[in-house]
Design an enzyme around this catalytic site. Structure first.
Site, PDB file in Angstrom:
ATOM      1  CG  HIS A  15      79.203  77.306  38.021  1.00 56.68           C
ATOM      2  ND1 HIS A  15      77.827  77.227  38.095  1.00 56.68           N
ATOM      3  CD2 HIS A  15      79.658  77.228  39.292  1.00 56.68           C
ATOM      4  CE1 HIS A  15      77.468  77.107  39.354  1.00 56.68           C
ATOM      5  NE2 HIS A  15      78.558  77.106  40.108  1.00 56.68           N
ATOM      6  CG  ASP A  17      73.894  77.121  38.609  1.00 56.68           C
ATOM      7  OD1 ASP A  17      73.124  76.163  38.432  1.00 56.68           O
ATOM      8  OD2 ASP A  17      74.300  77.473  39.728  1.00 56.68           O
ATOM      9  CE  LYS A  18      76.497  82.931  34.535  1.00 57.50           C
ATOM     10  NZ  LYS A  18      75.360  83.563  33.910  1.00 57.50           N
ATOM     11  CD  GLU A  43      63.753  79.386  32.667  1.00 52.47           C
ATOM     12  OE1 GLU A  43      64.901  79.431  33.155  1.00 52.47           O
ATOM     13  OE2 GLU A  43      63.048  80.388  32.499  1.00 52.47           O
ATOM     14  CD  GLU A  60      56.742  78.845  28.290  1.00 52.82           C
ATOM     15  OE1 GLU A  60      56.731  77.789  28.953  1.00 52.82           O
ATOM     16  OE2 GLU A  60      57.336  79.884  28.656  1.00 52.82           O
ATOM     17  CE  LYS A 180      80.813  78.045  42.753  1.00 50.70           C
ATOM     18  NZ  LYS A 180      80.190  77.898  44.097  1.00 50.70           N
ATOM     19  CG  PHE A 256      87.259  71.615  41.920  1.00 47.19           C
ATOM     20  CD1 PHE A 256      86.330  70.606  41.684  1.00 47.19           C
ATOM     21  CD2 PHE A 256      86.972  72.885  41.456  1.00 47.19           C
ATOM     22  CE1 PHE A 256      85.157  70.850  40.991  1.00 47.19           C
ATOM     23  CE2 PHE A 256      85.796  73.151  40.758  1.00 47.19           C
ATOM     24  CZ  PHE A 256      84.893  72.136  40.534  1.00 47.19           C
ATOM     25  CG  ASP A 265      77.728  71.155  42.516  1.00 52.48           C
ATOM     26  OD1 ASP A 265      77.147  70.922  43.594  1.00 52.48           O
ATOM     27  OD2 ASP A 265      78.946  71.393  42.437  1.00 52.48           O
ATOM     28  CB  ALA A 266      71.832  69.550  39.327  1.00 51.71           C
ATOM     29  NE  ARG A 271      71.126  76.621  40.673  1.00 53.32           N
ATOM     30  CZ  ARG A 271      70.920  75.312  40.763  1.00 53.32           C
ATOM     31  NH1 ARG A 271      69.842  74.851  41.393  1.00 53.32           N
ATOM     32  NH2 ARG A 271      71.752  74.452  40.223  1.00 53.32           N
ATOM     33  CE  LYS A 272      76.157  80.090  40.792  1.00 49.99           C
ATOM     34  NZ  LYS A 272      76.437  80.111  42.241  1.00 49.99           N
ATOM     35  CE  LYS A 292      63.490  85.379  32.041  1.00 54.92           C
ATOM     36  NZ  LYS A 292      63.372  86.192  33.272  1.00 54.92           N
ATOM     37  CE  LYS A 296      59.623  86.193  26.828  1.00 54.30           C
ATOM     38  NZ  LYS A 296      59.260  85.935  25.423  1.00 54.30           N
ATOM     39  CG  ASP A 298      62.395  89.654  34.039  1.00 53.03           C
ATOM     40  OD1 ASP A 298      62.089  90.589  34.799  1.00 53.03           O
ATOM     41  OD2 ASP A 298      61.859  88.530  34.088  1.00 53.03           O
TER      42      ASP A 298
END
Length: 411
Positions: A15, A17-18, A43, A60, A180, A256, A265-266, A271-272, A292, A296, A298
Site C-alpha cells: 500500500h 502509505d505502508k 518522512e 532530520e 487492503k 483493481f 495513490d500518493a 498515515r495509517k 523515528k 521519540k 511516540d
C-alpha cells in the site's frame, strides 16, 4: 438479527502509505546499524507516474559515523516491497525510472540538549501522550493464543500479511503489492465474539488476467474472489469463526488492475496509525511510529505501554487494559501513568496503576534498556501491525514478550 458489530482494517506492505513507512523504517535501521544512539526522524512521500516515479525523503538525522546512502536504502526497500515495474505502479530500481530526492538535515540543537543525556537521564524527545492496549479476545483460538489482542484487528492483520505471502511465494502469481483488508466481527449478548460477519479484501492484480477469461471482467472477478477465499481468507481466519456463514467482498469496485500502488495513490509516512495499533479498539496517541528512533516516545512509549498492558491481562488481572502515558520534552519521568480496565478487573484501577508503576520503568532510557530498542529491528514493524505479533528469534517485537518475573510482581 445480528449482535453488536466491530470492524478493523489493515493494509499490505505494498500500500502506498505502508511503502513510505517501510522506507522510513529502513532508514531508521540503517542509521541504528551505524550508531545505536542515532537520532532519526524521517518522512517519506511517494508518487508513481507513467514513466517516472518519485520518492521524497525529508527529515532530520544526527549520528556518530558515516551517514547511510539514503537514496540506496530507499530504492532497496521499495524494490523489496515489489515495486520494480511501472506496469505495477513504480520502478524504483534506478534514477532512470524513479527519482529520489533527499532533504535530510541534522536534529535541532534545542531538541538535542534535552534528549542527548546519558542513560536513564535521557529526556523524552517530545511532549505527547501514548496508549497501550491488551485484551483477551484472541485467547480462545489456538492460532492467535498469546497475542492478547482485539480480534478484528488481529484477523485483518493476518489477512494482509497473507496477501503479501501468496504474492511473494507465487501462490497467486497475478497478485500485486497493493492491497487492503477489513474484518467485521459479531459479538453475542454477553459481549463475547461469536463469528466473523464480513470480510473485505482489495487486491491489486495483473491487468492481463482477464485475457484468461476471454476478456470477461465478471469471470475475472469471480476467479479472484474464489482464489482469495481459498488461499487467503480460509488460511488466515480460524475455521470456527467462519462456520456460521459470512459475507465476503473482494475488489468492491469490480476491478483493481495494474497500475496500482503509488501510481493510483500518493503515499505518505505515518498515515495509517490505526492500522499500526489496535484497529480502533484501543485509543491512539498523537504520533505515528515509523521513521523515528526510540528516543521519540511516540514510538518507544507506545511500545512500553503495550508491553505493560499485555502483562496486566496475561497476569489475569483484567480482561481489557489500556495504559496512557504522557511526557514533557526533555524530561525523563512521564507526567502521568493511567490504567483503565473498563470494569473488567477485581482491582481498583488506581491500585493497579500503582502496581504498574512499580513494575515498569517508563523513562525513555529505561524503556530502551528493558526492550533493547537501540537495534535495527524496525523494518519488520512497518507493515502488518506493530502489536499482536509473535516475537522473532532475531529480537523483533520485544514489547510482545511476556516476562514471568513481571507477572509475579503484578499479581
Amino acid at each position: 438479527m445480528t449482535g453488536d458489530l466491530f470492524s478493523s482494517e489493515s493494509v499490505t506492505r505494498g500500500h502506498p502509505d505502508k511503502l513510505c513507512d517501510t522506507v522510513s523504517d529502513a532508514i531508521v535501521d540503517a542509521c541504528l546499524a551505524v550508531d545505536p544512539n542515532a537520532r532519526v526522524a524521517v518522512e517519506t512521500c511517494v508518487k508513481g507516474k507513467e514513466n517516472l516515479g518519485l520518492i521524497v525523503l525529508a527529515g532530520e538525522v544526527s549520528l556518530n559515523g558515516p551517514a547511510p546512502d539514503y537514496e540506496a536504502v530507499a530504492r532497496t526497500a521499495a524494490v523489496e516491497v515489489g515495486y520494480n515495474s511501472h506496469e505495477i505502479g513504480m520502478d524504483a530500481r534506478s534514477a532512470e525510472w524513479t527519482e529520489v530526492q533527499v532533504h535530510i538535515t541534522t536534529q535541532s540543537s534545542n531538541i538535542a540538549q534535552g534528549v542527548n543525556k546519558d542513560g536513564l537521564s535521557q529526556g523524552a524527545g517530545d511532549q505527547g501522550l501514548m496508549f497501550g492496549y491488551a485484551c483477551t479476545e484472541t485467547e480462545s483460538f489456538d492460532e492467535l493464543k498469546g497475542r492478547f489482542f482485539p480480534l478484528a484487528a488481529a484477523l485483518s492483520q493476518r489477512l494482509t500479511r497473507r496477501l503479501t505471502a501468496v504474492r511473494e511465494q507465487g501462490i497467486l502469481p497475478w497478485a500485486r503489492p497493493d492491497g487492503k483488508s477489513q474484518v467485521t466481527v459479531e459479538y453475542d449478548e454477553h459481549g463475547a465474539v461469536s463469528k466473523v460477519h464480513t470480510v473485505v479484501i482489495a487486491i491489486q492484480h495483473d491487468k492481463a488476467l482477464k485475457e484468461q477469461f476471454d476478456g470477461s471482467e465478471e469471470a475475472e472477478l469471480a476467479h479472484v474472489r474464489s482464489e482469495i477465499e481459498k488461499h487467503v481468507v480460509q488460511y488466515a481466519i480460524p475455521e470456527s469463526l467462519l462456520e456460521g456463514g459470512y459475507k465476503l467482498v473482494v475488489n468492491g469496485t469490480g476491478r483493481f488492475a495494474d497500475p496500482g500502488g503509488p501510481y493510483a495513490d500518493a503515499g505518505l509516512t505515518g498515515r495509517k496509525i490505526i492500522v499500526d495499533t489496535y484497529g480502533g479498539m484501543g485509543r491512539h496517541g498523537g504520533g505515528a511510529f515509523s521513521g523515528k528512533d526510540p528516543s521519540k516516545v511516540d514510538r518507544s512509549a507506545a511500545y512500553a505501554s503495550r508491553w505493560a498492558a499485555k502483562h496486566v491481562v496475561a497476569a489475569g488481572l483484567a480482561d481489557r487494559c489500556e495504559i496512557q502515558l504522557a511526557y514533557v520534552i526533555g524530561v525523563a519521568e512521564p507526567v502521568s501513568v493511567r490504567v483503565e480496565t473498563f470494569g473488567t478487573s477485581s482491582l481498583n484501577d488506581r491500585l493497579l496503576s500503582d502496581r504498574v508503576k512499580k513494575v515498569f520503568d517508563f523513562r525513555p532510557g529505561a524503556i530502551a534498556r528493558d526492550l533493547q530498542l537501540l537495534r535495527p529491528i524496525y523494518s519488520t514493524t512497518a507493515a502488518g501491525g506493530h502489536f499482536g505479533r509473535i516475537p522473532g528469534d532475531d529480537g523483533t517485537f520485544p514489547w510482545e514478550v511476556i516476562e514471568e518475573s513481571r507477572i509475579s510482581k503484578l499479581q
